[in-house]
Write a protein that holds these residues in place. Sequence first.
Motif, PDB file in Angstrom:
ATOM      1  N   ARG A   1     -10.322  -0.388  -1.734  1.00 29.53           N
ATOM      2  CA  ARG A   1      -9.877   0.660  -0.777  1.00 29.53           C
ATOM      3  C   ARG A   1      -8.857   0.041   0.002  1.00 29.53           C
ATOM      4  O   ARG A   1      -7.629   0.748   0.303  1.00 29.53           O
ATOM      5  CB  ARG A   1     -11.026   1.146   0.373  1.00 29.53           C
ATOM      6  CG  ARG A   1     -10.479   2.058   1.331  1.00 29.53           C
ATOM      7  CD  ARG A   1     -11.669   2.716   2.098  1.00 29.53           C
ATOM      8  NE  ARG A   1     -12.118   1.583   2.864  1.00 29.53           N
ATOM      9  CZ  ARG A   1     -13.604   1.448   2.655  1.00 29.53           C
ATOM     10  NH1 ARG A   1     -14.103   1.905   1.420  1.00 29.53           N
ATOM     11  NH2 ARG A   1     -14.208   0.650   3.301  1.00 29.53           N
TER      12      ARG A   1
ATOM     13  N   TYR B   1      -4.837   1.310   0.211  1.00 27.69           N
ATOM     14  CA  TYR B   1      -4.190   1.085   1.453  1.00 27.69           C
ATOM     15  C   TYR B   1      -2.814   0.699   1.623  1.00 27.69           C
ATOM     16  O   TYR B   1      -1.785   1.036   2.089  1.00 27.69           O
ATOM     17  CB  TYR B   1      -4.997   0.701   2.880  1.00 27.69           C
ATOM     18  CG  TYR B   1      -5.976   1.578   3.185  1.00 27.69           C
ATOM     19  CD1 TYR B   1      -6.117   3.003   2.753  1.00 27.69           C
ATOM     20  CD2 TYR B   1      -7.223   1.102   3.775  1.00 27.69           C
ATOM     21  CE1 TYR B   1      -7.419   3.837   3.047  1.00 27.69           C
ATOM     22  CE2 TYR B   1      -8.094   1.942   4.418  1.00 27.69           C
ATOM     23  CZ  TYR B   1      -8.332   3.303   3.838  1.00 27.69           C
ATOM     24  OH  TYR B   1      -9.559   4.041   4.235  1.00 27.69           O
TER      25      TYR B   1
ATOM     26  N   CYS C   1      -3.300   6.591   3.806  1.00 28.97           N
ATOM     27  CA  CYS C   1      -3.867   7.578   2.694  1.00 28.97           C
ATOM     28  C   CYS C   1      -2.948   8.047   1.825  1.00 28.97           C
ATOM     29  O   CYS C   1      -1.688   8.322   2.317  1.00 28.97           O
ATOM     30  CB  CYS C   1      -4.636   8.522   3.462  1.00 28.97           C
ATOM     31  SG  CYS C   1      -6.084   8.001   4.515  1.00 28.97           S
TER      32      CYS C   1
END
Length: 273
Positions: A217, A221, A243
């Motif tokens: 993640r 990012y 995002c």
Amino acid sequence: YWTKQLAGVKPFRVIPDHPRPSMPTTNGAIVSRVLPRELTNRAQVLTAERGATLFASALAALCAMLARYTGEGEIVIGTQVSDRDQVELEPMVGQFVNSLILRTNLSDDPKFDELVDRMREITSQALEHRHIPIERLLGMVKGERSHTHSAAISVNFIFQKTFIQNAAYGDFTLTDMPSLPAGAIYDLNFFMVERPDGWRFSCQCNTDQFDAATAARMLAYVENLFDDAVAHPQRRVSELSLCAPSEPRSPLYTLNDTRALYPRDLSLMQLFE
């Protein structure tokens, strides 16, 4: 230079998914993604216009993500540089690499192009003073030490072009093969390596502290923020998007969508209980 640069520095850490073990561990896992060539090409044009390199803009994007992710205004990252610039070392076989500590202040919420300039200056000054052994630098950092590298370097960034090409020399063949390090030296070790299909952006995380999904993640990012920053270099760090546009709602809302209807057969006192 280093005494001034590291004065009052505090150990920088990313809050882990699991409590830090009482004894240091090196269990690690690597997750990767390939950055689009179109993105890195645009980034190279932007940084070249500012007299910098892709390293400066990639490091700026990583530090901006870490600042947004942790809420910290000061980011401290380690990096490794070649130390084979002396003529007398040319005939010697072996690895001559030294570690540097890069300390960046983002508390003023700079514009991304200003942050790239800042990274260029910090990196160039550190390179001018790179011959100080890392052990000496760590001695200037006051803080707990749990393993070989001080807690001041819990996050690391490596940037390099692919260093081996397939080639044949008579009966001797040189072959490019994937490899894995022996273990996780840092909590989070980000690295970019140029491959034929594009720049591979990876993160090795200490699996006793971080889930592989968390590392993946964070890579996403950085890519999203990098893409937004290159397209809008005048935006401040706080304005850059973490995002992707395809994500209609922030994870803050998605992960906390836990609403449920109150049962109608209970009184207010029973609901309170």
